[in-house]
Design a protein around this motif. Structure first.
Motif, PDB file in Angstrom:
ATOM      1  N   ILE A   1      13.290  -9.400   9.111  1.00 30.38           N
ATOM      2  CA  ILE A   1      12.620  -9.516   7.804  1.00 30.38           C
ATOM      3  C   ILE A   1      11.875  -8.219   7.488  1.00 30.38           C
ATOM      4  O   ILE A   1      11.196  -7.660   8.345  1.00 30.38           O
ATOM      5  CB  ILE A   1      11.628 -10.695   7.822  1.00 30.38           C
ATOM      6  N   VAL A   2      12.060  -7.749   6.261  1.00 27.87           N
ATOM      7  CA  VAL A   2      11.256  -6.626   5.776  1.00 27.87           C
ATOM      8  C   VAL A   2      10.459  -7.125   4.577  1.00 27.87           C
ATOM      9  O   VAL A   2      11.030  -7.710   3.651  1.00 27.87           O
ATOM     10  CB  VAL A   2      12.143  -5.429   5.347  1.00 27.87           C
ATOM     11  N   ALA A   3       9.162  -6.927   4.623  1.00 26.47           N
ATOM     12  CA  ALA A   3       8.309  -7.405   3.535  1.00 26.47           C
ATOM     13  C   ALA A   3       7.421  -6.272   3.034  1.00 26.47           C
ATOM     14  O   ALA A   3       7.051  -5.385   3.796  1.00 26.47           O
ATOM     15  CB  ALA A   3       7.445  -8.571   4.024  1.00 26.47           C
ATOM     16  N   VAL A   4       7.097  -6.326   1.746  1.00 26.07           N
ATOM     17  CA  VAL A   4       6.222  -5.310   1.156  1.00 26.07           C
ATOM     18  C   VAL A   4       5.069  -6.007   0.442  1.00 26.07           C
ATOM     19  O   VAL A   4       5.289  -6.890  -0.400  1.00 26.07           O
ATOM     20  CB  VAL A   4       7.000  -4.425   0.145  1.00 26.07           C
ATOM     21  N   ALA A   5       3.862  -5.613   0.812  1.00 31.01           N
ATOM     22  CA  ALA A   5       2.678  -6.127   0.110  1.00 31.01           C
ATOM     23  C   ALA A   5       2.428  -5.187  -1.073  1.00 31.01           C
ATOM     24  O   ALA A   5       2.082  -4.029  -0.885  1.00 31.01           O
ATOM     25  CB  ALA A   5       1.473  -6.130   1.048  1.00 31.01           C
ATOM     26  N   VAL A   6       2.649  -5.688  -2.296  1.00 31.27           N
ATOM     27  CA  VAL A   6       2.689  -4.816  -3.475  1.00 31.27           C
ATOM     28  C   VAL A   6       1.370  -4.850  -4.239  1.00 31.27           C
ATOM     29  O   VAL A   6       0.837  -5.928  -4.548  1.00 31.27           O
ATOM     30  CB  VAL A   6       3.849  -5.236  -4.413  1.00 31.27           C
ATOM     31  N   GLU A   7       0.881  -3.659  -4.545  1.00 38.18           N
ATOM     32  CA  GLU A   7      -0.382  -3.510  -5.258  1.00 38.18           C
ATOM     33  C   GLU A   7      -0.259  -4.022  -6.704  1.00 38.18           C
ATOM     34  O   GLU A   7       0.780  -3.850  -7.348  1.00 38.18           O
ATOM     35  CB  GLU A   7      -0.751  -2.017  -5.270  1.00 38.18           C
ATOM     36  N   ASP A   8      -1.334  -4.610  -7.207  1.00 39.07           N
ATOM     37  CA  ASP A   8      -1.388  -4.994  -8.617  1.00 39.07           C
ATOM     38  C   ASP A   8      -1.947  -3.805  -9.400  1.00 39.07           C
ATOM     39  O   ASP A   8      -3.166  -3.578  -9.421  1.00 39.07           O
ATOM     40  CB  ASP A   8      -2.295  -6.223  -8.768  1.00 39.07           C
ATOM     41  N   ARG A   9      -1.060  -3.058 -10.023  1.00 39.56           N
ATOM     42  CA  ARG A   9      -1.497  -1.818 -10.684  1.00 39.56           C
ATOM     43  C   ARG A   9      -2.393  -2.097 -11.886  1.00 39.56           C
ATOM     44  O   ARG A   9      -3.178  -1.252 -12.281  1.00 39.56           O
ATOM     45  CB  ARG A   9      -0.271  -0.993 -11.102  1.00 39.56           C
ATOM     46  N   SER A  10      -2.268  -3.302 -12.462  1.00 40.31           N
ATOM     47  CA  SER A  10      -3.085  -3.596 -13.646  1.00 40.31           C
ATOM     48  C   SER A  10      -4.555  -3.775 -13.274  1.00 40.31           C
ATOM     49  O   SER A  10      -5.431  -3.765 -14.139  1.00 40.31           O
ATOM     50  CB  SER A  10      -2.552  -4.852 -14.336  1.00 40.31           C
ATOM     51  N   ARG A  11      -4.819  -3.959 -11.983  1.00 40.88           N
ATOM     52  CA  ARG A  11      -6.214  -4.180 -11.570  1.00 40.88           C
ATOM     53  C   ARG A  11      -6.886  -2.902 -11.071  1.00 40.88           C
ATOM     54  O   ARG A  11      -7.990  -2.947 -10.540  1.00 40.88           O
ATOM     55  CB  ARG A  11      -6.261  -5.267 -10.496  1.00 40.88           C
ATOM     56  N   ARG A  12      -6.199  -1.783 -11.225  1.00 42.57           N
ATOM     57  CA  ARG A  12      -6.822  -0.523 -10.830  1.00 42.57           C
ATOM     58  C   ARG A  12      -7.975  -0.194 -11.781  1.00 42.57           C
ATOM     59  O   ARG A  12      -7.871  -0.436 -12.996  1.00 42.57           O
ATOM     60  CB  ARG A  12      -5.818   0.626 -10.887  1.00 42.57           C
ATOM     61  N   ALA A  13      -9.040   0.385 -11.256  1.00 40.37           N
ATOM     62  CA  ALA A  13     -10.136   0.853 -12.108  1.00 40.37           C
ATOM     63  C   ALA A  13      -9.605   1.964 -13.005  1.00 40.37           C
ATOM     64  O   ALA A  13      -8.591   2.590 -12.692  1.00 40.37           O
ATOM     65  CB  ALA A  13     -11.272   1.367 -11.237  1.00 40.37           C
ATOM     66  N   ASP A  14     -10.331   2.222 -14.108  1.00 40.15           N
ATOM     67  CA  ASP A  14      -9.825   3.180 -15.096  1.00 40.15           C
ATOM     68  C   ASP A  14      -9.514   4.543 -14.496  1.00 40.15           C
ATOM     69  O   ASP A  14      -8.449   5.112 -14.723  1.00 40.15           O
ATOM     70  CB  ASP A  14     -10.856   3.363 -16.228  1.00 40.15           C
ATOM     71  N   ALA A  15     -10.477   5.078 -13.738  1.00 43.13           N
ATOM     72  CA  ALA A  15     -10.282   6.416 -13.173  1.00 43.13           C
ATOM     73  C   ALA A  15      -9.083   6.432 -12.227  1.00 43.13           C
ATOM     74  O   ALA A  15      -8.247   7.351 -12.255  1.00 43.13           O
ATOM     75  CB  ALA A  15     -11.527   6.865 -12.438  1.00 43.13           C
ATOM     76  N   ALA A  16      -8.991   5.407 -11.398  1.00 38.37           N
ATOM     77  CA  ALA A  16      -7.875   5.344 -10.448  1.00 38.37           C
ATOM     78  C   ALA A  16      -6.564   5.233 -11.203  1.00 38.37           C
ATOM     79  O   ALA A  16      -5.573   5.899 -10.860  1.00 38.37           O
ATOM     80  CB  ALA A  16      -8.056   4.157  -9.512  1.00 38.37           C
ATOM     81  N   ALA A  17      -6.570   4.392 -12.266  1.00 39.77           N
ATOM     82  CA  ALA A  17      -5.338   4.199 -13.043  1.00 39.77           C
ATOM     83  C   ALA A  17      -4.880   5.516 -13.642  1.00 39.77           C
ATOM     84  O   ALA A  17      -3.678   5.838 -13.625  1.00 39.77           O
ATOM     85  CB  ALA A  17      -5.574   3.172 -14.140  1.00 39.77           C
ATOM     86  N   GLU A  18      -5.848   6.284 -14.140  1.00 40.28           N
ATOM     87  CA  GLU A  18      -5.483   7.540 -14.772  1.00 40.28           C
ATOM     88  C   GLU A  18      -4.981   8.549 -13.745  1.00 40.28           C
ATOM     89  O   GLU A  18      -3.967   9.220 -13.938  1.00 40.28           O
ATOM     90  CB  GLU A  18      -6.694   8.109 -15.516  1.00 40.28           C
ATOM     91  N   LEU A  19      -5.713   8.658 -12.634  1.00 38.61           N
ATOM     92  CA  LEU A  19      -5.353   9.683 -11.649  1.00 38.61           C
ATOM     93  C   LEU A  19      -4.081   9.330 -10.888  1.00 38.61           C
ATOM     94  O   LEU A  19      -3.289  10.205 -10.552  1.00 38.61           O
ATOM     95  CB  LEU A  19      -6.508   9.883 -10.657  1.00 38.61           C
ATOM     96  N   LEU A  20      -3.902   8.060 -10.617  1.00 38.15           N
ATOM     97  CA  LEU A  20      -2.719   7.670  -9.846  1.00 38.15           C
ATOM     98  C   LEU A  20      -1.481   7.536 -10.739  1.00 38.15           C
ATOM     99  O   LEU A  20      -0.354   7.534 -10.236  1.00 38.15           O
ATOM    100  CB  LEU A  20      -2.972   6.354  -9.103  1.00 38.15           C
ATOM    101  N   GLY A  21      -1.694   7.394 -12.051  1.00 44.12           N
ATOM    102  CA  GLY A  21      -0.575   7.320 -12.978  1.00 44.12           C
ATOM    103  C   GLY A  21       0.338   6.153 -12.643  1.00 44.12           C
ATOM    104  O   GLY A  21      -0.114   5.035 -12.403  1.00 44.12           O
ATOM    105  N   ASP A  22       1.632   6.459 -12.573  1.00 44.22           N
ATOM    106  CA  ASP A  22       2.617   5.404 -12.312  1.00 44.22           C
ATOM    107  C   ASP A  22       2.893   5.206 -10.829  1.00 44.22           C
ATOM    108  O   ASP A  22       3.848   4.518 -10.465  1.00 44.22           O
ATOM    109  CB  ASP A  22       3.940   5.742 -13.012  1.00 44.22           C
ATOM    110  N   ARG A  23       2.122   5.866 -10.002  1.00 44.19           N
ATOM    111  CA  ARG A  23       2.437   5.796  -8.564  1.00 44.19           C
ATOM    112  C   ARG A  23       2.453   4.339  -8.093  1.00 44.19           C
ATOM    113  O   ARG A  23       1.544   3.577  -8.384  1.00 44.19           O
ATOM    114  CB  ARG A  23       1.416   6.590  -7.767  1.00 44.19           C
ATOM    115  N   GLY A  24       3.481   3.989  -7.362  1.00 41.80           N
ATOM    116  CA  GLY A  24       3.644   2.611  -6.910  1.00 41.80           C
ATOM    117  C   GLY A  24       4.731   1.918  -7.711  1.00 41.80           C
ATOM    118  O   GLY A  24       5.038   2.321  -8.834  1.00 41.80           O
TER     119      GLY A  24
END
Lengths: 349, 312
Positions: B253-276
């Motif tokens: 089994i291979v599993a991935v715990a996937v981040e919820d990008r919509s819950r990123r703080a504003d600064a993180a969302a801007e700096l990380l962009g589409d990463r993930g």
């Protein structure tokens, strides 16, 4: 049923690791009633059981080749198509040696080539470690077992080295680029920065003059030359003395097929700090402080921890002694017996 | 979860892993606090590079490229100045060098110079490519740590996994391990790992990718990918999943715990962009190696879903 067994190796020496392993392997087989003889290209010791290669008829029930470098004996086995058990002790990767001693790489390359040539003839293989076993499986060997390299217990009476006010670090192994003794010299400078006065004993003969010279020049440039002891090939009593004097046995080697000195150091109660390359983590078996990073600051910090934290030190010593007992003496012999048993049972008479 | 064990009670491998994590964390802290130590480490590296032959200066590309630069020049000025000899003979040697060797060495020097420049260009280009495909995601992680698989992800995976050993990559403090039997984790940051090790979890400090690639094929029952590793680019994600599938083998089994990008703080969302990548994208990538994939909701902080794939 008793069998005739030929132990084939390139050269038989008094003290080198492969010869010692072969001798102890012979003792195990002989103790179980089998008829054993050595087959060699050259011998440096008088032993009545030695047969030189040019007189070998390859008529034993079982032939076991000790393989760690390119050799005429391996070529002869391939040429005569002798069914063989390859006892593999690993071959130093070329990239370590090439920049220093390009003339030495031919023997190493030849040894690796012979692994391919012997594969169709090898009905089984015995490796010192899982690390070595992985290499053989990658080459296509199928029946591969693991049994630690056999080595002599050292005598308990050591000859004390000169006294030193600070801590003593010891490493035992050939002065060879793959052992990376330069990292240990660098650690002395990092320990200075931590305010720890240390000396380093590098024990073992050299396989590269240019590497030895560079180590000396490097130590001088770092201003630690007076605290690096190039002990060379020492007597057993001297070796034991250094193990007993060691505050820490430290290894930054990048290539070990097993690592006998680690186990010897553990047996003498020296805590071991080692970089976790090649077979080192499995040999250490959790009884050494194995590091994923060998930058000078990390190794120096590890040494400082082992020296200054009495609980960690005591725990490493205790675990080390237990690990050494697992990998040497009767337990190692029993492991080898269990690997040999099916091979001897299946050997044609 | 079991109670923390004392040093004496810890099994050998867990004891060593704990001390290793403490040592690495202490070394990092000392480097930060004492710039002299970092300077000494650089001096050690340079001093060895000065005495070692070409190709024996370790894995540092920068040092190797310095070596290439230094060795690129063929010096035809024979060292005869300090040697005894008749002046006229030395003059004749110099002339010979000038008329013949100089001609050859100029061509060689030009060739070496071009080679050295090409190597530098390749090095620059490789660095840029690595940053594009997300190899440097750990750098982002220092600023905005990626959420790691927690207890909820662990429970979900435990439902799916059989009896094989479970490996949690970028395991953080090992929260997922508390819900899994026969599991261990690998975490790059020693300070983070120490919290889990102190809690008695089987956590090792090291590079998760190196650890994964060092495993023999088919020796792991399940691999759980989390933390910074699920912020890699699509190309790197495909390679990562392929490596995990090799380590597991058929039926794993291979599993991935996937981040919820919509819950990123504003600064993180801007700096990380589409990463993930989104759970559906991970599902598609896993589908390339798996017989079936499933995306399940999890309650772990910052996570959107756990995508679980059973290998064919």
């Amino acid at each position: 049923m008793n069998r005739g067994v030929d132990l084939v190796l390139s050269e038989l020496h008094e003290r080198d690791a492969t010869s010692t392993h072969a001798r102890l392997l012979r003792d195990i087989l002989a103790a179980d009633g089998h008829m054993v003889r050595f087959v060699v290209e050259r011998t440096m010791v008088a032993d009545e059981q030695v047969l030189l290669l040019d007189r070998w008829k390859a008529d034993a029930d079982l032939t076991i080749l000790q393989h760690s470098i390119g050799s005429l004996v391996a070529s002869e086995i391939a040429k005569r198509r002798v069914p063989v058990v390859v006892n593999y002790h690993n071959i130093t990767p070329l990239e370590f040696v090439e920049p220093w001693e390009p003339e030495q790489i031919e023997g190493l390359r030849w040894g690796r080539q012979q692994l391919w040539e012997l594969r169709p003839l090898a009905h089984a293989a015995i490796c010192d470690s899982d690390y070595n076993a992985r290499e053989l499986r990658e080459v296509g060997y199928e029946d591969v077992s693991v049994s630690p390299v056999l080595f002599d217990g050292l005598e308990r009476e050591g000859e004390s080295p000169p006294a030193f006010a600070g801590i003593t670090l010891v490493f035992v192994g050939r002065l060879s680029p793959n052992k990376c003794q330069q990292d240990l010299v660098g650690v002395l400078a990092a320990l200075d920065a931590l305010g720890i006065d240390a000396r380093l004993a590098l024990l073992g003969g050299g396989s590269s003059d240019s590497y030895r010279d560079a180590l000396g020049a490097f130590a001088a440039r770092l201003g630690v030359a007076e605290r690096v002891v190039f002990g060379g090939s020492v007597s057993e009593r001297e070796l034991v003395g250094w193990y007993e004097a060691a505050d820490v046995f430290v290894s930054t080697s990048e290539h070990e097929g097993f690592g006998v000195p680690l186990v010897e150091a553990m047996a003498f109660g020296a805590p071991v700090v080692a970089f976790g390359a090649a077979a080192v983590p499995e040999t250490a078996g959790g009884a050494a402080l194995v590091l994923a990073d060998k930058s000078p600051a990390v190794v120096a910090e590890a040494i400082a921890r082992v020296v200054n934290d009495s609980q960690v030190r005591a725990s490493l010593i205790e675990r080390g002694r237990a690990r050494a007992a697992e990998l040497s003496g009767p337990q190692a012999a029993d492991r080898m017996r269990s690997v040999l048993e099916p091979l001897l049972a299946g050997a044609a008479r | 979860m079991s109670d923390p064990l004392s040093d004496e009670q810890l099994p050998d491998d867990r004891f060593a892993a704990r001390i290793q994590a403490e040592v690495m964390a202490a070394a990092e802290e000392r480097r930060r606090e004492d710039p002299k130590l970092a300077r000494i480490e650089r001096e050690i590296e340079r001093a060895w590079a000065d005495v070692a032959p070409p190709g024996a200066v370790g894995p540092t590309e920068e040092l190797l490229l310095d070596r290439v630069d230094r060795l690129a020049l063929v010096d035809v000025d024979a060292p005869i100045g300090t040697k005894p000899g008749v002046k006229q003979v030395k003059g004749a040697i110099r002339k010979g060098i000038y008329w013949y060797l100089r001609y050859m060495s100029d061509q060689l020097n030009a060739f070496h110079n071009v080679q050295a420049r090409l190597l530098r260009r390749f090095d620059d280009r490789l660095s840029r490519l690595e940053s594009v495909i997300g190899v440097d995601s750990a750098v982002d992680d220092l600023v905005y740590p990626a959420p790691t698989a927690g207890a909820s992800s662990g429970r979900r995976l435990a439902d799916a996994v059989g009896s094989g050993r479970v490996l949690v990559l970028a395991a953080g403090a090992g929260a997922a391990l508390t819900e899994l039997d026969n599991a261990y984790g690998v975490e790059r940051d020693p300070q983070v790992a120490l919290a889990g090790i102190d809690a008695g979890l089987d956590l090792r400090v090291g590079d998760p990718l190196e650890h994964l690639c060092g495993l023999e094929a088919g020796t792991i029952g399940a691999v759980l990918i989390g933390g910074a590793l699920q912020r890699v680019s699509p190309a790197a994600a495909i390679a990562l999943v392929a490596s995990a599938a090799v380590a597991c083998g058929p039926g794993g089994i291979v599993a991935v715990a996937v981040e919820d990008r919509s819950r990123r703080a504003d600064a993180a969302a801007e700096l990380l962009g589409d990463r993930g990548l989104a759970p559906t994208t991970w599902g598609a990538i896993l589908g390339g190696v798996a017989a079936s994939t499933e995306s399940v909701k999890v309650d772990d902080d910052g996570l959107e879903a756990l995508v679980v794939a059973r290998l064919s």
